[in-house]
Enzyme design. Structure first.
Site, PDB file in Angstrom:
ATOM      1  N   SER A   1      51.477  37.597  42.357  1.00 52.14           N
ATOM      2  CA  SER A   1      50.956  36.917  41.164  1.00 52.14           C
ATOM      3  C   SER A   1      50.778  35.435  41.402  1.00 52.14           C
ATOM      4  O   SER A   1      50.085  34.784  40.623  1.00 52.14           O
ATOM      5  CB  SER A   1      51.858  37.066  39.938  1.00 52.14           C
TER       6      SER A   1
ATOM      7  N   HIS B   1      45.891  42.769  41.641  1.00 54.96           N
ATOM      8  CA  HIS B   1      46.963  42.241  40.800  1.00 54.96           C
ATOM      9  C   HIS B   1      47.060  43.017  39.494  1.00 54.96           C
ATOM     10  O   HIS B   1      46.224  42.873  38.598  1.00 54.96           O
ATOM     11  CB  HIS B   1      46.708  40.746  40.528  1.00 54.96           C
TER      12      HIS B   1
ATOM     13  N   GLU C   1      43.355  42.348  38.303  1.00 57.29           N
ATOM     14  CA  GLU C   1      42.547  41.268  38.880  1.00 57.29           C
ATOM     15  C   GLU C   1      42.301  41.597  40.355  1.00 57.29           C
ATOM     16  O   GLU C   1      43.256  41.792  41.109  1.00 57.29           O
ATOM     17  CB  GLU C   1      43.280  39.926  38.753  1.00 57.29           C
TER      18      GLU C   1
ATOM     19  N   ASN D   1      47.288  34.092  34.612  1.00 58.11           N
ATOM     20  CA  ASN D   1      48.445  33.206  34.705  1.00 58.11           C
ATOM     21  C   ASN D   1      48.065  31.735  34.703  1.00 58.11           C
ATOM     22  O   ASN D   1      48.918  30.867  34.554  1.00 58.11           O
ATOM     23  CB  ASN D   1      49.286  33.534  35.942  1.00 58.11           C
TER      24      ASN D   1
END
Ligand code: NAI
Length: 509
Positions: free
Chosen positions: A123, A144, A156, A194
């Site tokens: 991540s 991801h 992702e 994120n």
């Protein structure tokens, strides 16, 4: 480009929370999955955890027994890395350390075929850095998943500098075949979710640090007015402050100290106290069952409002006016500069300037500002603030109006952009930066934020519905008010506004 065929073997390395979930997803999609973990017994534990979870779903009638048995047959525990030799795709979900991941990938190259795909679930690490130094860095990409992997739809697909288009396309189609919703992102710190989510936590923390309101009230405003599922503080308590603070720090460091990502001292204090959130029984909230319930600030308004004067054509007033009409309130429309006048106060929608600044710039001295709502007609709560120059009775009158429209009112300090508008403007600004930097397309950014963190609307589409111009003006005003570079508007936003376009281009543009 095709997805990986169902007959292809998939391997998962690391059988913790994420690896076990990813193994389940691939097995449910029909692949034989080889699960490996360096820790003795961990892969067995991961496999039995998956099956125990499925057993519960079978009991509740939410999963078929036959498919559960197939998953049990398909997940095979490996004794050593050598057992992964037949894998066409390896998904790595081990500890988040660059040197450990690099050495695992280097060992894998000795084991699997030259054209097998090596994917990482990292991540926060650079996919480019993980691939560097391998014989075939072009076959490495990010895949991801979000936690819990079997439930969360978003994946992702992250391209490192060397990742080949063929590998990325195969991963994209494979994620689709696994019933996921893939989006494409380049290997940049935080990828899409994120990164773009940082302001949700950061603005909450800043509002708290400057005493604009308290934890429970800010959370409640963002839920009941903003339409978010969880407020930032309850969400950080759930994630764990150690984890959330570490991600914030890592994104901040990765962007060379850009103030947009600056971590918060208030959160650092919680980590220092080991008040990590739900898991330690205390974070922003106290989870001890005997602890007093936090009080949300709400005020009762004055007399019900029977009529109001609307001065000027302001798009943001329209849902308020509709709600007023349906509540039997008489509307008197006049020309003017965008104010709603009732007995005892003048009301305006926030544009990023504080009420105090607006009065100082010639606005009415009984000015009360109201905050953004996701859907004015449906929102059960609204935040308001009065100018320092205004008498406190103004709040009472304004609360009377919003009370007549069915809203509970929370008074916050006269803070630039207030709570929801400021948060959404900052999310849209970060989403714009991600687009500007070529991390992802506007469409993928918005999809990632609704699927990955359940935002009620993609930040770009949301900003379009507020009006990109209003969002830009809001950010400029907040920027001017604090003089802090974290609020600088994105070039993408400026350009879109300049061209009269939308942040999330529709099919007609
Ligand atoms: P975890 O700590 O639950 O599991 C990691 C597993 O990897 C452990 O079972 C450990 O024994 C094993 N492991 C460690 N080093 C190994 C090695 N050299 N070879 C084989 N196995 C090894 O961690 P979690 O949460 O599952 O995270 C794994 C990866 O997924 C990390 O890269 C993390 O950043 C990423 N991730 C985590 C998410 C989360 O919410 N937990 C969400 C998305 C990605």
């Amino acid at each position: 480009m095709n997805a990986l065929s169902k007959s292809s073997v998939v391997a998962v390395i690391g059988a913790g929370a994420m690896g076990a979930g990813i193994a389940q997803v691939a097995a449910q999609a029909g692949h034989t999955v080889i699960l490996f973990d360096a820790k003795e017994g961990a892969a067995d534990k991961g496999r039995s955890g998956v099956l125990a979870g499925l057993d519960k779903l079978v009991e509740k009638g939410k999963f078929e027994q036959s498919l559960r048995n197939e998953v049990a047959e398909r997940i095979i525990v490996a004794a050593s890395l050598g057992d992964l030799r037949d894998a066409r795709l390896v998904v790595e979900a081990i500890v988040e350390k660059l040197d450990v991941k690099r050495s695992v990938f280097a060992s894998l190259e000795e084991v699997v075929a030259d054209d097998s795909i090596l994917a990482t679930n990292t991540s926060s690490l650079s996919v480019t850095a993980i691939a560097a130094g391998l014989n075939h860095p072009e076959r490495v990409a990010g895949l991801h998943f979000f936690n819990p992997a079997p439930v969360m739809k978003l994946v992702e697909i992250v391209s490192g500098l060397a990742s080949s288009k063929q590998v990325l396309d195969t991963l994209f189609e494979t994620a689709r075949a696994w019933k996921k919703e893939p989006v494409r992102a380049t290997s940049t710190p935080g990828f899409i979710v994120n990164r773009v989510a940082r302001p949700y936590y950061a603005e909450g923390l800043r509002l708290l640090e400057e005493r604009a309101s308290d934890v429970a009230s800010i959370d409640t405003i963002l839920r009941e007015a903003g339409g978010f599922r969880m407020g930032p503080f309850e969400l950080m308590d759930l994630i764990g402050h150690d984890v959330n603070f570490a991600v914030t720090r890592s994104v901040f460091d990765a962007y060379f100290g850009d103030p947009r990502f600056r971590p918060s001292l208030a959160q650092q204090e919680l980590v220092a106290a080991n008040w990590l959130g739900r898991k330690t029984g205390r974070g922003f909230y106290d989870y001890n069952p005997d602890a007093p319930k936090p009080q949300v600030l709400s005020i009762k308004g004055g007399a019900a409002v029977k009529s109001l004067i609307v001065e000027g054509e302001v798009g943001h007033f329209e849902p308020l006016i509709r709600t007023a009409v349906s509540n039997g309130i008489h509307i008197d429309r006049r020309g003017g500069e965008g104010y709603i006048r009732i007995e005892g106060s003048t009301i305006a929608f926030s544009d990023g300037r504080t009420a105090t600044e607006r009065v100082a710039q010639g606005g009415p001295s009984d000015l009360v500002l109201y905050d953004l709502t996701l859907d004015f007609e449906k929102a059960s709560r609204i935040a308001i603030a009065k100018a320092d120059q205004a008498h406190s009775d103004c709040l009472h009158s304004a609360a009377g109006l919003f009370g007549s429209l069915g809203k509970t009112v929370t008074v916050v300090d006269d803070t630039p952009g207030l709570v929801v508008l400021r948060t959404v403007a900052m999310l849209a600004n970060e989403a714009s930066e991600a687009v500007f930097n070529g991390v992802a397309t506007p469409f993928d950014v918005d999809r990632a934020m609704t699927l990955g963190v359940n935002y009620p609307r993609g930040p770009l589409a949301w900003a379009d519905s507020i009006g990109a111009e209003h969002v830009l003006a809001t950010l400029e005003a907040i920027h001017a008010s604090y003089g802090d570079d974290r609020y600088r508007p994105s070039r993408y936003l400026r350009r879109v506004v300049g061209a009269g376009r939308r942040l999330l281009p529709g099919p007609d543009l």
